[in-house]
Design a protein around this motif. Sequence first.
Motif, PDB file in Angstrom:
ATOM      1  N   TYR A 456     -44.816  20.886  74.204  1.00  0.00           N
ATOM      2  CA  TYR A 456     -44.289  19.688  73.554  1.00  0.00           C
ATOM      3  C   TYR A 456     -43.608  20.013  72.224  1.00  0.00           C
ATOM      4  O   TYR A 456     -43.478  19.135  71.354  1.00  0.00           O
ATOM      5  CB  TYR A 456     -45.423  18.679  73.327  1.00  0.00           C
ATOM      6  CG  TYR A 456     -46.130  18.285  74.599  1.00  0.00           C
ATOM      7  CD1 TYR A 456     -45.526  17.408  75.494  1.00  0.00           C
ATOM      8  CD2 TYR A 456     -47.369  18.815  74.915  1.00  0.00           C
ATOM      9  CE1 TYR A 456     -46.168  17.059  76.688  1.00  0.00           C
ATOM     10  CE2 TYR A 456     -48.008  18.470  76.098  1.00  0.00           C
ATOM     11  CZ  TYR A 456     -47.408  17.589  76.988  1.00  0.00           C
ATOM     12  OH  TYR A 456     -48.022  17.253  78.152  1.00  0.00           O
ATOM     13  N   ASP A 457     -43.169  21.247  72.054  1.00  0.00           N
ATOM     14  CA  ASP A 457     -42.562  21.648  70.776  1.00  0.00           C
ATOM     15  C   ASP A 457     -41.333  20.821  70.444  1.00  0.00           C
ATOM     16  O   ASP A 457     -41.057  20.537  69.267  1.00  0.00           O
ATOM     17  CB  ASP A 457     -42.182  23.133  70.833  1.00  0.00           C
ATOM     18  CG  ASP A 457     -43.412  24.028  70.753  1.00  0.00           C
ATOM     19  OD1 ASP A 457     -44.505  23.488  70.498  1.00  0.00           O
ATOM     20  OD2 ASP A 457     -43.274  25.250  70.966  1.00  0.00           O
ATOM     21  N   ALA A 458     -40.567  20.424  71.450  1.00  0.00           N
ATOM     22  CA  ALA A 458     -39.330  19.681  71.186  1.00  0.00           C
ATOM     23  C   ALA A 458     -39.603  18.318  70.566  1.00  0.00           C
ATOM     24  O   ALA A 458     -38.731  17.741  69.901  1.00  0.00           O
ATOM     25  CB  ALA A 458     -38.542  19.515  72.488  1.00  0.00           C
ATOM     26  N   ALA A 459     -40.820  17.781  70.755  1.00  0.00           N
ATOM     27  CA  ALA A 459     -41.150  16.460  70.225  1.00  0.00           C
ATOM     28  C   ALA A 459     -41.908  16.533  68.906  1.00  0.00           C
ATOM     29  O   ALA A 459     -42.252  15.484  68.341  1.00  0.00           O
ATOM     30  CB  ALA A 459     -41.962  15.674  71.257  1.00  0.00           C
ATOM     31  N   PRO A 463     -40.590  22.727  60.075  1.00  0.00           N
ATOM     32  CA  PRO A 463     -41.636  23.733  60.318  1.00  0.00           C
ATOM     33  C   PRO A 463     -43.036  23.139  60.315  1.00  0.00           C
ATOM     34  O   PRO A 463     -43.250  22.024  59.858  1.00  0.00           O
ATOM     35  CB  PRO A 463     -41.454  24.725  59.159  1.00  0.00           C
ATOM     36  CG  PRO A 463     -40.883  23.903  58.072  1.00  0.00           C
ATOM     37  CD  PRO A 463     -39.978  22.892  58.729  1.00  0.00           C
ATOM     38  N   PHE A 464     -43.977  23.909  60.813  1.00  0.00           N
ATOM     39  CA  PHE A 464     -45.382  23.525  60.864  1.00  0.00           C
ATOM     40  C   PHE A 464     -45.917  23.381  59.431  1.00  0.00           C
ATOM     41  O   PHE A 464     -45.735  24.265  58.592  1.00  0.00           O
ATOM     42  CB  PHE A 464     -46.158  24.608  61.622  1.00  0.00           C
ATOM     43  CG  PHE A 464     -47.635  24.370  61.732  1.00  0.00           C
ATOM     44  CD1 PHE A 464     -48.132  23.507  62.702  1.00  0.00           C
ATOM     45  CD2 PHE A 464     -48.525  25.004  60.879  1.00  0.00           C
ATOM     46  CE1 PHE A 464     -49.494  23.306  62.822  1.00  0.00           C
ATOM     47  CE2 PHE A 464     -49.884  24.795  61.000  1.00  0.00           C
ATOM     48  CZ  PHE A 464     -50.373  23.943  61.974  1.00  0.00           C
ATOM     49  N   PRO A 488     -49.214  26.267  54.820  1.00  0.00           N
ATOM     50  CA  PRO A 488     -47.870  26.683  55.245  1.00  0.00           C
ATOM     51  C   PRO A 488     -46.853  26.558  54.118  1.00  0.00           C
ATOM     52  O   PRO A 488     -46.892  25.600  53.320  1.00  0.00           O
ATOM     53  CB  PRO A 488     -47.545  25.723  56.390  1.00  0.00           C
ATOM     54  CG  PRO A 488     -48.881  25.265  56.901  1.00  0.00           C
ATOM     55  CD  PRO A 488     -49.756  25.202  55.691  1.00  0.00           C
ATOM     56  N   ASP A 489     -45.973  27.540  54.037  1.00  0.00           N
ATOM     57  CA  ASP A 489     -44.953  27.549  52.983  1.00  0.00           C
ATOM     58  C   ASP A 489     -43.532  27.471  53.543  1.00  0.00           C
ATOM     59  O   ASP A 489     -42.562  27.713  52.826  1.00  0.00           O
ATOM     60  CB  ASP A 489     -45.095  28.814  52.124  1.00  0.00           C
ATOM     61  CG  ASP A 489     -44.997  30.077  52.954  1.00  0.00           C
ATOM     62  OD1 ASP A 489     -44.789  29.974  54.188  1.00  0.00           O
ATOM     63  OD2 ASP A 489     -45.132  31.182  52.370  1.00  0.00           O
ATOM     64  N   PRO A 497     -41.488  28.450  67.350  1.00  0.00           N
ATOM     65  CA  PRO A 497     -41.404  29.772  68.003  1.00  0.00           C
ATOM     66  C   PRO A 497     -40.366  29.785  69.126  1.00  0.00           C
ATOM     67  O   PRO A 497     -40.215  28.806  69.860  1.00  0.00           O
ATOM     68  CB  PRO A 497     -42.816  29.997  68.544  1.00  0.00           C
ATOM     69  CG  PRO A 497     -43.380  28.623  68.709  1.00  0.00           C
ATOM     70  CD  PRO A 497     -42.775  27.782  67.616  1.00  0.00           C
ATOM     71  N   THR A 498     -39.674  30.904  69.230  1.00  0.00           N
ATOM     72  CA  THR A 498     -38.702  31.104  70.313  1.00  0.00           C
ATOM     73  C   THR A 498     -39.257  32.020  71.388  1.00  0.00           C
ATOM     74  O   THR A 498     -38.672  32.130  72.459  1.00  0.00           O
ATOM     75  CB  THR A 498     -37.403  31.709  69.753  1.00  0.00           C
ATOM     76  OG1 THR A 498     -37.704  32.953  69.105  1.00  0.00           O
ATOM     77  CG2 THR A 498     -36.753  30.756  68.755  1.00  0.00           C
ATOM     78  N   GLN A 499     -40.366  32.709  71.105  1.00  0.00           N
ATOM     79  CA  GLN A 499     -41.027  33.595  72.048  1.00  0.00           C
ATOM     80  C   GLN A 499     -42.384  33.002  72.436  1.00  0.00           C
ATOM     81  O   GLN A 499     -42.884  32.095  71.763  1.00  0.00           O
ATOM     82  CB  GLN A 499     -41.212  34.999  71.456  1.00  0.00           C
ATOM     83  CG  GLN A 499     -39.929  35.663  71.024  1.00  0.00           C
ATOM     84  CD  GLN A 499     -39.001  35.911  72.188  1.00  0.00           C
ATOM     85  OE1 GLN A 499     -39.447  36.148  73.301  1.00  0.00           O
ATOM     86  NE2 GLN A 499     -37.696  35.842  71.937  1.00  0.00           N
TER      87      GLN A 499
END
Length: 539
Positions: A456-459, A463-464, A488-489, A497-499
Motif C-alpha cells: 500500500y505504499d502508493a497510498a 517520506p516516513f 526520521p530526518d 523504497p524502490t527495492q
Amino acid sequence: RGMGDRGICGLKVGKLKQVQNRLKCPKCKHLMRSPVQAVCGHRYCADAITDEGMDCIACKEEDEDDVPHLTRSSVNPDPAMSRELNKTKFNCRWQPCPEKMLLPDLIKHMESDCQHREIHCDQCNTQLPASAMDKHLKSQCPKRRVVCESCKESVPNDQIEEHKNRECIGSTQLCISCSARIRDTDEARRKHALTDCPVGWSDGQPCPFGCGPVSNAKEHRQEYVALHTDRLLAKAKSRAVQCSEGQEVGDSGAVGLEPSASSVSTSQMEMKIVEDVFDKAELVYNLEKFGYPEHPKQTSDPRGQAEFFERMRFSRIAPDELDKQRDVMSKKLAVTYRAMEPFMAQMQRQYEELSAGDAVYKELLCAMSLKEVRICDLDRNISLQEVGSSDGTLIWKIPFFKERTTSTDYEPVLYSPLLFTDKFGYKLSAVVYLNGQGRGRGSHISLFARINKGPYDAALTWPFKNKVSFTLMNQSSPSDHLTRHIVPDGSSQFQRPTQPTGQLFGFEQFCPKDDLEPKGFLKDDTLFVKVQVAKSALF
C-alpha cells in the motif's frame, strides 16, 4: 579481473551516475565488488584494501575527526550488501547495449554474451566490438592468412607484397613422388626428377639409370645428369619406334596400339614421351589389376615411372575386361550392403530408443518447470503470511544467543518477522547483528530497522515520519528495559523504497554484550527485542 579494468577494484556498469552512492566503492567510484565493511561502517570493494592498508577515504570526505586505518584484517565481508547488489538491476557497460538485468546475470552478459563488448583480435591485437570480429578476421585483419595467386603459399596479408617480391617462386605444383613443391616449368620438373627428388635413390644401392651401385647418391645424380638424360631419351625413343611399327609394348599384359598411333612422327612421339615422363599428374588409381605397373607414387624406380606413363599413352583396356571388373565390383558392393543391413537395423532401433528417451526427458523437464513455478508461488504466499504484527508493535524472541555468537561458520545476523504499522500501513522489519556491526563489532549488539516495499505504499505519505522505538527487554526487572528511539530526518533511509528491502537505520552500539547477562537482558540463552512504531507522524 574479469570485467574490471586495470587499476579499478570495482565493477564498471552503464549509467553509473544513476547508481546510488551507497552501492559504489569510495575508492574507485564504481559498483562494489565483493563488498566488505570497515569498523567505521563504510563499505569498500574487497580488493580496495591492500596489504599495506589505507586510511578510510569516506571518513576523510565526511571530515570525521577519528579516521580509522583500514587493513585486510580489520574489515569483514558484508553479506547483506552482497545480497542487495545481487537483487538489483544495472545497465550493461558496453554502449549502445540496452540490456538491464540482475548483477549475476549482467556480469555473465558483459563477459561473454554482449555483442557490443570490446575484445582483442588474437592475430593483430586490435580491440573492437564482438559483433565485428568475424568480418574483421575475414577481410580486415592485416595478419589474416591469404593464398598467393602464383605459388599457392599461405602468408599473412601484410606480408604478401614482400613475399611476391622476394620469396615467391611463381606457379608451382607438387611432386607426386616426394610431395615437394616445384616450379611449374619443364626445366624445374626435369631438374627435380634428375637431381633433387629423393625417391628411388639411396647410398650403396644401384643407380636407377643402370650405372651400378653408387656410394654417394646425391653426388652421383649431380655429376651424371647428362648421361642419365641421354639414357632416358634413348629408351623413350626406342619405345616410340616400337609403337610406331605397331609392336606390342612390354611384357606385362598391355594390349596393342590403336592404328592412329602410327601417324604420329617419331620425333613428336619422342618429345611427348619425355614430357609425359616428367608430367607429375595426380593419377589416383592403381592400375595393377589391368596389367600396368603401380602408380608412380608407389614406384621408386624412375624407369618404372617412364614405362607407366608410356603405357598409359599408347595402350588401351579391352571392353570385356571393363565389364568383368564392373561385375566383380557390383558383387562386392552387394555383399557389403548385405553385411551392413544388421548394423543399420540396430542403429535404427537405437535411434528410436533415443527418441523415446528424449520425449520422456522433455516431459520431465516441463513438469519440473511447473513445480518450480508452484514453489515460487508458495514461497511468495509464505512470505506474505510471515507477519509478526499489524498494529505497529513487534515482540521478537531471539533464542540460542551464545550458540549463535560463538559459531565461526557464519556471521550471526538475524532478520525479524514483518511489522506493519496497521493493516494498510507501512511495512518494516528489524535486523540484529549479535556480534555487532561497524563501531560496535565484537563488543556490542547492533540493532537496526528498515522500511520495506509494501503493498500500500502508493497510498501512504512519504517520506516516513513516524518515530521508531527499539527496546531490549529486561527479563529480571521489567522497569529496567533499555529503550532507544529513532526520529526520521527525511534522509534516504526514510524515502519510499524502490527495492524489496530498504536501507538500514538504527544503532551500531545498542548494548554492550558484557551487560546482557549480568543486567538480566539475557536469560535462558534468550533475548527479547521490542520494536514499536508511533501511530502518527511527528511532523
